[in-house]
Write a protein that holds these residues in place. Structure first.
Motif, PDB file in Angstrom:
ATOM      1  N   LYS A 280      28.799  48.825  20.997  1.00  0.00           N
ATOM      2  CA  LYS A 280      29.929  48.674  20.077  1.00  0.00           C
ATOM      3  C   LYS A 280      31.078  49.592  20.529  1.00  0.00           C
ATOM      4  O   LYS A 280      32.255  49.208  20.525  1.00  0.00           O
ATOM      5  N   GLY A 284      34.866  48.797  21.614  1.00  0.00           N
ATOM      6  CA  GLY A 284      35.963  49.514  20.970  1.00  0.00           C
ATOM      7  C   GLY A 284      36.896  50.145  21.985  1.00  0.00           C
ATOM      8  O   GLY A 284      38.116  50.224  21.764  1.00  0.00           O
ATOM      9  N   ALA A 454      34.746  48.636  15.818  1.00  0.00           N
ATOM     10  CA  ALA A 454      34.427  48.975  17.213  1.00  0.00           C
ATOM     11  C   ALA A 454      35.280  50.167  17.678  1.00  0.00           C
ATOM     12  O   ALA A 454      34.771  51.082  18.331  1.00  0.00           O
TER      13      ALA A 454
END
Ligand code: HEC
Ligand code: HEC
Length: 462
Positions: A280, A284, A454
């Motif tokens: 994640k 991001g 994210a």
């Protein structure tokens, strides 16, 4: 009184000051940085530059007399706790992560000019030392300090009446008006730093602010939010000593503060202590680099930092800090010893420097005035509470790992019922107060919810 020990400490303080001072005329390029940094650390942790503000017993009296803190917000359910812990919590102080006797971080022994009278004085770490999850850090802004209440309590402990100030030092816990404090001190000096009987009208009106983390300074070319002061100006960080020191003393101590600044620039951000979802965070990172890096840079081994001053109209955050400084106050600063080497830049458009985001997980609440409790609310402007109650401490039980920042309580009534205990009434953050607006920085609004989450995951890794 333990005169022997005091003399020794006074001598040590004197040596610390003389050591760097003897090299004032020619900067010693052969001095390894490490030595400079270590001297700076010692000066920060032990150096004493001002006469005592209080008797040696004042903190002990505060500990013995502080009312119990209503931990869960209800005055009736105050939990019994150790008296020193209670006093620290009430005024928002933290244990020192270095030897500091029985004193909290930010308080230290001080001596009168002739070295005979001992007492207590505050230092930089009252504002620039904080804790999170029970761990204290030099350089983490103190987001729990109630500066005004603390000063009042210390002065009352000395059986004196607290002085009335001509400006708002802080309207609640966690923010502090260091800027206007400096302006007031400057207004009492002539350009040659001789003392004035009546203050100059410098026309500035600065607001209270959140204290920035010191560990981001190494990346910035300038000091302070408005980016007008050169990042190497040791003189600029000596402004609070205008309460007492003469121009000769300022010159003599300047090398010590250059070392202190080198130490500040050596500090590293603490690492996020909880698990991070790596995939994640990687997603991001891409969102961040597309939407945020233009201003906040990139991170990791070949990270870059753009060092950008963002004009007020683009950033849209509270204008008081940028506009509250006046041309007259800048001119006056520049006419003194403080502005001789690194004058404050008057020509810049008002705005705020986009800060490096290293260790941002630890520095909530966000923005320069601490008006946004979590990263989630920072990246979704309609989720920002206009008023919130700060938590009693920076313990992890109050930490919001999901939204990253502090879990806050929203007061039910407007205005919140004034409480008999200032600890509660001064826990209120009210964005309608001067300088505390929570608008602007809407760059996260356009992100989808999954992109936003994210980015937050990625920010944990910086
Ligand atoms: C009363 C609280 C307070 C005290 C005491 C204090 N500071 Fe600060 N300091 C602040 C605040 C608030 C700011 C943010 C000012 C701004 O950017 O407008 C700041 C900013 C700074 C910065 C610039 C940080 C950056 O990222 O630009 C440095 C360096 C600094 N202080 C050093 C010191 C030193 C050294 C001392 C002790 C001699 C000290 N401060 C004492 C509150 C304080
Ligand atoms: C146009 C430049 C710009 C862009 C784009 C931008 N920011 Fe900022 N950011 C700033 C400025 C300037 C500040 C300081 C504003 C203030 O404190 O008033 C700031 C403050 C912040 C803070 C608060 C730091 C602190 O310690 O209080 C965070 C977190 C942040 N930005 C994250 C982001 C993220 C994530 C993005 C992308 C979604 C982003 N920013 C996009 C300029 C920008």
């Amino acid at each position: 009184m333990r005169p022997k020990r005091l003399n020794l400490l006074t001598a040590l303080a004197a040596i610390l000051l003389i050591l760097p001072a003897s090299k004032a005329s020619e900067p010693d390029v052969s001095t390894p940085d490490a030595l400079k940094i270590d001297r700076g650390r010692l000066i920060l942790e032990t150096g004493s530059f001002l006469a005592p503000a209080w008797n040696s017993t004042a903190w002990k009296t505060v500990v013995e007399t502080a009312r119990p803190v209503p931990v869960d917000g209800d005055p009736k359910t105050a939990e019994p706790m150790d008296a020193a812990d209670n006093a620290r919590m009430r005024f928002g102080l933290h244990p020192a992560p270095f030897p500091n006797g029985d004193l909290p971080m930010g308080l230290r022994p001080a001596w009168s000019k002739d070295g005979r009278k001992a007492g207590l004085q505050i230092d930089c770490l009252i504002c620039h030392g904080g804790s999170i999850g029970g761990q204290s850090y030099v350089g983490l802004g103190n987001t729990t300090l109630d500066f005004q209440q603390f000063l009042n309590a210390m002065t009352r402990a000395d059986s004196r009446r607290p002085p009335l100030l001509t400006f708002n030092l802080n309207s609640g816990r966690g923010t502090v008006n260091a800027g206007q404090l400096a302006i007031v001190l400057f207004s009492l000096r002539n350009p040659d730093l001789s003392l004035r009987q009546f203050p100059l009208n410098l026309g500035a009106n600065l607001p209270e602010q959140d204290v920035p983390a010191w560990w981001t300074l190494k990346k910035k070319s300038t000091l302070y939010l408005d980016a007008r002061t050169d990042g190497d100006s040791a003189r600029s960080i000596m402004q609070f000593y205008l309460g007492e020191l003469s121009e000769n003393q300022f010159s003599a101590y300047e090398p010590a503060f250059a070392d202190l600044l080198a130490y500040v620039k050596s500090l590293e951000a603490p690492k996020y202590p909880f698990p991070v979802d790596e995939s994640k965070a990687l997603a991001g990172k891409a969102v961040f680099e597309k939407n945020c890096s233009e201003c906040h840079g990139t991170y990791g081994p070949d990270g870059t930092y753009p060092d950008l001053l963002v004009p007020l109209n683009r950033i849209g955050t509270d204008r008081a800090r940028a506009e509250g400084v006046s041309g007259r106050s800048i001119d006056h600063y520049n006419a003194t010893w403080f502005g001789q080497v690194h004058p404050v830049d008057k020509s810049l458009e008002p705005g705020y420097k986009a800060p490096p985001l290293d260790g941002v997980w630890a520095t909530a609440p966000y923005l320069h005035n601490g008006s946004v409790p979590t990263l989630y609310a920072l990246l979704k402007s309609d989720a920002r509470p206009d008023r919130f109650l700060r938590q009693p401490s920076t313990s992890f039980e109050h930490y919001d790992r999901q939204n990253v920042g502090w879990k806050v309580r929203i007061p039910e009534s407007v205005p919140e019922k004034p409480s008999g205990d200032p600890f509660l009434s001064r826990s209120l953050f009210d964005s309608s107060r001067y300088g505390l607006g929570n608008k602007g920085h809407t760059f996260g609004d356009k992100l989808s919810e999954s992109e936003r989450m994210a980015v937050i995951e990625y920010l944990k890794t910086l």
